[in-house]
Design a protein around this motif. Structure first.
Motif, PDB file in Angstrom:
ATOM      1  N   ALA A 641       4.940  73.738  21.443  1.00  0.00           N
ATOM      2  CA  ALA A 641       5.845  72.641  21.080  1.00  0.00           C
ATOM      3  C   ALA A 641       5.468  71.339  21.767  1.00  0.00           C
ATOM      4  CB  ALA A 641       7.284  73.022  21.424  1.00  0.00           C
ATOM      5  N   HIS A 642       4.793  71.425  22.911  1.00  0.00           N
ATOM      6  CA  HIS A 642       4.433  70.200  23.619  1.00  0.00           C
ATOM      7  C   HIS A 642       3.372  69.396  22.868  1.00  0.00           C
ATOM      8  CE1 HIS A 642       1.236  72.929  24.683  1.00  0.00           C
ATOM      9  NE2 HIS A 642       0.549  71.955  25.238  1.00  0.00           N
ATOM     10  N   LEU A 643       2.753  69.976  21.842  1.00  0.00           N
ATOM     11  CA  LEU A 643       1.799  69.233  21.005  1.00  0.00           C
ATOM     12  C   LEU A 643       2.490  68.511  19.853  1.00  0.00           C
ATOM     13  CD1 LEU A 643      -1.196  71.747  20.711  1.00  0.00           C
ATOM     14  CD2 LEU A 643      -0.844  69.931  22.385  1.00  0.00           C
ATOM     15  N   LEU A 644       3.816  68.683  19.738  1.00  0.00           N
ATOM     16  CA  LEU A 644       4.565  68.090  18.626  1.00  0.00           C
ATOM     17  C   LEU A 644       5.658  67.147  19.127  1.00  0.00           C
ATOM     18  CD1 LEU A 644       5.119  70.876  15.926  1.00  0.00           C
ATOM     19  CD2 LEU A 644       3.913  68.710  15.666  1.00  0.00           C
ATOM     20  N   HIS A 665      -1.199  70.830  10.288  1.00  0.00           N
ATOM     21  CA  HIS A 665      -0.995  72.068   9.536  1.00  0.00           C
ATOM     22  C   HIS A 665       0.268  72.756  10.063  1.00  0.00           C
ATOM     23  CE1 HIS A 665      -2.581  76.357   8.461  1.00  0.00           C
ATOM     24  NE2 HIS A 665      -1.676  75.921   7.609  1.00  0.00           N
ATOM     25  N   ILE A 666       1.307  72.858   9.239  1.00  0.00           N
ATOM     26  CA  ILE A 666       2.600  73.386   9.711  1.00  0.00           C
ATOM     27  C   ILE A 666       3.011  74.656   8.963  1.00  0.00           C
ATOM     28  CG2 ILE A 666       3.426  71.149  10.522  1.00  0.00           C
ATOM     29  CD1 ILE A 666       5.115  70.998   7.944  1.00  0.00           C
ATOM     30  N   THR A 667       2.046  75.371   8.369  1.00  0.00           N
ATOM     31  CA  THR A 667       2.380  76.650   7.745  1.00  0.00           C
ATOM     32  C   THR A 667       2.866  77.610   8.827  1.00  0.00           C
ATOM     33  OG1 THR A 667       0.630  76.302   6.115  1.00  0.00           O
ATOM     34  CG2 THR A 667       1.516  78.530   6.323  1.00  0.00           C
ATOM     35  N   ASN A 668       4.060  78.128   8.658  1.00  0.00           N
ATOM     36  CA  ASN A 668       4.638  79.010   9.665  1.00  0.00           C
ATOM     37  C   ASN A 668       5.704  79.877   9.008  1.00  0.00           C
ATOM     38  OD1 ASN A 668       6.528  79.817  12.003  1.00  0.00           O
ATOM     39  ND2 ASN A 668       4.796  78.894  13.074  1.00  0.00           N
ATOM     40  N   ARG A 669       5.686  81.159   9.329  1.00  0.00           N
ATOM     41  CA  ARG A 669       6.633  82.089   8.717  1.00  0.00           C
ATOM     42  C   ARG A 669       8.057  81.904   9.201  1.00  0.00           C
ATOM     43  NH1 ARG A 669       3.491  87.560  10.060  1.00  0.00           N
ATOM     44  NH2 ARG A 669       3.112  86.334  11.924  1.00  0.00           N
ATOM     45  N   HIS A 670       8.225  81.283  10.364  1.00  0.00           N
ATOM     46  CA  HIS A 670       9.545  81.257  10.985  1.00  0.00           C
ATOM     47  C   HIS A 670      10.108  79.864  11.232  1.00  0.00           C
ATOM     48  CE1 HIS A 670       9.158  85.564  11.675  1.00  0.00           C
ATOM     49  NE2 HIS A 670       7.978  85.351  12.213  1.00  0.00           N
ATOM     50  N   ASP A 672      10.413  75.590  10.261  1.00  0.00           N
ATOM     51  CA  ASP A 672      10.242  74.438   9.369  1.00  0.00           C
ATOM     52  C   ASP A 672      10.062  73.212  10.256  1.00  0.00           C
ATOM     53  OD1 ASP A 672      10.253  72.485   7.453  1.00  0.00           O
ATOM     54  OD2 ASP A 672      12.393  72.655   6.994  1.00  0.00           O
ATOM     55  N   LEU A 673       8.840  72.696  10.328  1.00  0.00           N
ATOM     56  CA  LEU A 673       8.508  71.609  11.245  1.00  0.00           C
ATOM     57  C   LEU A 673       8.388  70.255  10.559  1.00  0.00           C
ATOM     58  CD1 LEU A 673       5.812  73.523  13.332  1.00  0.00           C
ATOM     59  CD2 LEU A 673       8.199  73.094  13.964  1.00  0.00           C
ATOM     60  N   ALA A 674       8.585  70.206   9.241  1.00  0.00           N
ATOM     61  CA  ALA A 674       8.433  68.939   8.524  1.00  0.00           C
ATOM     62  C   ALA A 674       9.405  67.866   9.013  1.00  0.00           C
ATOM     63  CB  ALA A 674       8.584  69.172   7.018  1.00  0.00           C
ATOM     64  N   PRO A 675      10.704  68.159   9.219  1.00  0.00           N
ATOM     65  CA  PRO A 675      11.613  67.108   9.703  1.00  0.00           C
ATOM     66  C   PRO A 675      11.206  66.555  11.069  1.00  0.00           C
ATOM     67  CG  PRO A 675      12.867  68.926   8.767  1.00  0.00           C
ATOM     68  CD  PRO A 675      11.448  69.389   8.870  1.00  0.00           C
ATOM     69  N   GLU A 676      10.678  67.409  11.937  1.00  0.00           N
ATOM     70  CA  GLU A 676      10.233  66.938  13.245  1.00  0.00           C
ATOM     71  C   GLU A 676       9.101  65.923  13.092  1.00  0.00           C
ATOM     72  OE1 GLU A 676      13.059  69.527  14.118  1.00  0.00           O
ATOM     73  OE2 GLU A 676      11.357  70.147  12.885  1.00  0.00           O
ATOM     74  N   LEU A 677       8.177  66.201  12.179  1.00  0.00           N
ATOM     75  CA  LEU A 677       7.069  65.271  11.965  1.00  0.00           C
ATOM     76  C   LEU A 677       7.551  63.976  11.312  1.00  0.00           C
ATOM     77  CD1 LEU A 677       4.284  67.776  10.964  1.00  0.00           C
ATOM     78  CD2 LEU A 677       4.234  66.205  12.890  1.00  0.00           C
ATOM     79  N   ALA A 678       8.539  64.071  10.449  1.00  0.00           N
ATOM     80  CA  ALA A 678       9.099  62.857   9.840  1.00  0.00           C
ATOM     81  C   ALA A 678       9.704  61.950  10.903  1.00  0.00           C
ATOM     82  CB  ALA A 678      10.145  63.237   8.796  1.00  0.00           C
ATOM     83  N   ILE A 746      15.008  76.625  18.066  1.00  0.00           N
ATOM     84  CA  ILE A 746      15.958  77.446  17.310  1.00  0.00           C
ATOM     85  C   ILE A 746      16.482  76.697  16.089  1.00  0.00           C
ATOM     86  CG2 ILE A 746      18.098  76.797  18.502  1.00  0.00           C
ATOM     87  CD1 ILE A 746      18.766  79.835  18.499  1.00  0.00           C
ATOM     88  N   GLY A 747      16.587  75.354  16.170  1.00  0.00           N
ATOM     89  CA  GLY A 747      17.010  74.578  15.002  1.00  0.00           C
ATOM     90  C   GLY A 747      15.981  74.646  13.894  1.00  0.00           C
ATOM     91  N   ALA A 748      14.684  74.555  14.251  1.00  0.00           N
ATOM     92  CA  ALA A 748      13.623  74.667  13.247  1.00  0.00           C
ATOM     93  C   ALA A 748      13.597  76.057  12.632  1.00  0.00           C
ATOM     94  CB  ALA A 748      12.276  74.341  13.880  1.00  0.00           C
ATOM     95  N   MET A 749      13.918  77.060  13.418  1.00  0.00           N
ATOM     96  CA  MET A 749      13.937  78.427  12.912  1.00  0.00           C
ATOM     97  C   MET A 749      15.099  78.633  11.942  1.00  0.00           C
ATOM     98  SD  MET A 749      14.014  81.994  15.062  1.00  0.00           S
ATOM     99  CE  MET A 749      15.664  81.697  15.717  1.00  0.00           C
TER     100      MET A 749
END
Length: 756
Positions: A641-644, A665-670, A672-678, A746-749
């Motif tokens: 997470a420290h890279l984001l 690259h944010i493909t992840n089974r658990h 959703d990291l798109a809002p963080e990047l936005a 946990i929010g992203a999960m």
């Protein structure tokens, strides 16, 4: 009554006697233990979060942290034991209050100065030193609370003082509360600065509670023990101490081993590591009491029923039915831990030996934790310590050595010899087993399970059969050819071939990090440069983003890629471009560079530079600036997470050319990291576009995987001609900006599981 008739000291003494002799005492001692344990266990995830920017988000960080805490716990218990022997309770309480005051001067919790980037090797010991320099004193002070408070309660003269061990439940409840509260409440709601401030307030509360305890400590003569203990004051032998150590060591190692197994071999997910540790703590609460939650005889009867399916399923194919595997492993782990802790409680000594008892159990915890967390990764290529510790736990079944050691060995020997023979075969034969063996082996495993069921009342024979079961499932590996298993500080890496040798994969636990096609459909070897597979296939979003950015600026000069995997992205390199890969795991670098394993680097970019270390530090230290930065480190289940964070992207931008592009690259089974990047894009004044490609079909036959990608640039024109399917990312007000001081995994999960 005047003050002359009743001076303050006498009033305090009377107050101390009142506390000691009434029902207030158990509540006071239990509350103090609870608060102490709450602080003790909340400091672990809080400080680990602080050091992540220095080390990365590897699950092994928790294993090393646990070993550190167990070691300091041992030191704290030794201090408590020596303090109790040297001074009476009241004087010891005052001395401990002085230590608490000294510790308060070191607050708030922070990373010790002088600790820079971690070394390329010996990371575990570097992390151990960092923890010691930063939080060693607070943890040492808190670790002594449990044995001290229980020994003081034993000397309080209270009618319940005969069995102070029951107070241990309050301590473990505090640990359990901290374990669950941190990821669910503290991390999502508070920044690190607020967390450390709250922790300091909690420490002040503990100081007040300890002062109240000091008033009552030793005010009355201790009463006789109301419970008959297995060992009286003078009857503790070396053998008794050895049993305490062993019975504590096995569960301590087992909790680390089962966590590593679940998070690497079954179905890793964020916070899955919490469950085994929570169950471990609850077993203390369940059995360290006069009336345990589950009768020890019941636990002994249930253990074989949990171990039998574990023994015939553990290593071979436990990920086939991941949900069942998780439940099976957790049930077996809980019962085995209850077995060991139940035997430990049954062998507890008289209360006057309490601090010695906890010193021995703490020493056992260090041994078990060090074996599973520090030494096993260097000894075994896989999670072999898990079945070893499971088998050792079976030796704690009452009656295992009832007839002596020789009789026990005779009962187990035939099955141990059969297991040794299978082990030799497993070690020297690495090729794929014929499919014709699948049915006979399955029948054999089922027959073995039946035999184990009938032999469950003979502990040593059951133990030998369990060894054979584990070895059989290790030998049987249906569906793939094992090429190599390598283990590093960051996890277990497996190189395997599937689909009759057509494809070769690299997996880290349950996540695949790269694949290469070795043979065509007609069985002929693939010639020439390997074609990128999985997320990186030609025509996919990855290739599209790279080509668009390249075309917008007429080609790249330098490219930085964070995360190496098998080196697949190297085959997107063009002539005269200089690509640099940043990778934290030396084993991944070795595997990717070996043309006998994967050929992406050797054929497409043999001269590519690979920088070892955490990319947050190594990329910032690079003297170069890059036209393209690719962040490909977030597909695993435990993300760095420290890279984001906002600060991380500020560092990336300082290394990006004026018209450069960042691909994430944010493909992840658990997650959703798109809002963080936005939100990060908005904080840095960047334009962000997102694409999700779900067109990939059967991975086992096509080697194509679904992908989620985000591209960021200072100006939309820097991205080139982004085609249809890319969506402009808008800031998400419901998701707080991630910084080095705050992140909410946990929010992203939850967003991934249930939608926004």
């Amino acid at each position: 009554m005047s003050l002359l008739e009743n001076p303050p000291e006498r009033t305090l003494q009377a107050l101390g006697r009142d506390v000691a002799e009434t029902n207030v005492a158990p509540v006071l001692y239990a509350t103090t233990l609870f608060v102490s344990a709450l602080l003790l266990f909340s400091i672990q995830p809080m400080f680990a979060k602080m050091v992540l920017p220095k080390l990365g988000g590897a699950p092994a960080v928790w294993s090393v942290a646990m070993v550190f805490f167990q070691t300091v716990l041992l030191a704290g218990y030794a201090y408590a034991h020596l303090l109790g022997r040297a001074w009476p309770p009241r004087r010891a309480a005052l001395a401990h209050l002085a230590l608490i005051a000294v510790t308060a001067l070191t607050l708030p919790i922070a990373i010790a100065s002088g600790w820079g980037a971690p070394p390329a090797t010996g990371i575990a010991f570097w992390l151990f030193g960092l923890f010691a320099a930063s939080i060693g004193l607070p943890f040492f002070t808190l670790s002594a609370s449990a044995p001290l408070l229980q020994s003081w309660f034993a000397a309080s003269g209270h009618r319940q003082a005969g069995n102070p061990y029951v107070l241990y439940a309050a301590s473990n409840l505090g640990s359990f509360a901290a374990l669950l509260a941190y990821p669910a409440l503290l991390e999502p709601m508070l920044t690190l600065k607020m967390q450390t401030a709250a922790w300091s307030v909690g420490f002040a509360l503990l100081a007040l509670l300890m002062a109240a305890v000091a008033l009552s400590a030793g005010r009355s003569a201790p009463v006789a023990a109301s419970v008959v203990h297995p060992g009286d004051v003078a009857g503790v032998t070396v053998a008794d101490r050895a049993r305490w150590i062993v019975l504590a060591a096995i569960p301590s190692g087992l909790v680390i081993a089962v966590t590593a197994h679940l998070t690497t071999d079954v179905a890793a997910a964020p916070f899955l590591w919490v469950i085994p540790l929570a169950l471990y703590l609850l077993t203390f609460v369940a059995v360290f009491r006069e009336r345990p939650w589950i009768a020890h005889s019941t636990v002994v009867r249930l253990v074989p029923f949990a171990v039998i399916p574990l023994a015939v399923n553990l290593i071979g194919n436990s990920s086939a039915f991941w949900a069942v595997a998780i439940v099976l492993n957790l049930v077996a782990f809980t019962l085995l831990t209850l077995l060991c802790h139940g035997e430990l409680y049954a062998r507890r000594p008289h209360a006057q030996r309490l601090t010695e008892f906890f010193l021995c159990t703490s020493f056992g915890g260090v041994i078990g934790g060090a074996f599973a967390g520090l030494f096993a990764p260097h000894i075994f290529s896989g999670n072999t310590e898990y079945p070893i510790l499971t088998l050792l736990a079976l030796l704690a079944i009452p009656g295992a050595f009832a007839g002596g050691l020789r009789k026990a060995l005779v009962e187990a020997l035939p099955w141990l010899l059969a297991s040794a023979a299978l082990g030799m075969i497993w070690y020297f034969v690495s090729s794929q087993r014929p499919a014709a063996l699948d049915l006979p082996i399955q029948i054999g495993l089922n027959l073995l399970a039946v035999v184990m069921l009938f032999q469950r009342h003979r502990p040593m024979r059951f133990f030998g059969l369990a060894v054979l079961g584990f070895m059989l499932t290790a030998f049987w590996r249906p569906g793939f050819v094992p090429v190599e298993t390598a283990r590093s500080f960051f996890g277990v890496h497996k190189v395997v071939e599937i689909n009759d040798g057509k494809f070769r994969l690299l997996s880290h636990g349950s996540t695949i990090h790269g694949a290469q096609r070795l043979r065509n459909e007609d069985g002929t070897p693939v010639q020439g440069k390997p074609v990128p597979q999985m997320y990186y296939n030609p025509g996919g979003p990855y290739a599209e983003a790279i080509e668009s950015a390249r075309a917008a600026r007429g080609g790249f000069d330098r490219v930085a890629v964070v995360g190496l995997g098998t080196g697949t992205l190297a085959c997107h390199q063009k002539q005269k471009e200089r690509w640099t890969f940043f990778e934290i795991d030396p084993e991944v670098i070795r595997i990717a560079r070996d043309p006998a394993r994967f050929e992406f680097l050797s054929r497409c970019a043999p001269d590519a530079e690979i920088v070892l270390g955490d990319a947050r530090l190594t990329l910032a230290a690079s003297p170069d600036r890059y036209d393209l930065i690719v962040l490909d480190a977030f597909s695993s289940d435990a993300i760095p997470a420290h890279l984001l964070t906002r600060e991380a992207f500020s560092a990336y931008l300082s290394k990006l050319t004026p018209h450069g592009v960042i691909i994430v690259h944010i493909t992840n089974r658990h997650l959703d990291l798109a809002p963080e990047l936005a939100n990060i894009a908005q904080s840095q004044g960047l334009e962000a576009y997102f694409k999700q490609d779900t067109s990939a079909d059967d991975f086992a036959t096509t080697l194509k995987a679904k992908v989620r990608l985000v591209v960021l640039a200072r100006q939309p024109t820097d991205l080139g001609r982004i085609s249809e399917g890319w969506t402009h990312l808008e800031p998400d007000p419901s998701s707080a900006l991630w910084t080095d001081d705050y992140s909410n995994i946990i929010g992203a999960m939850l967003r991934k599981k249930f939608g926004s």
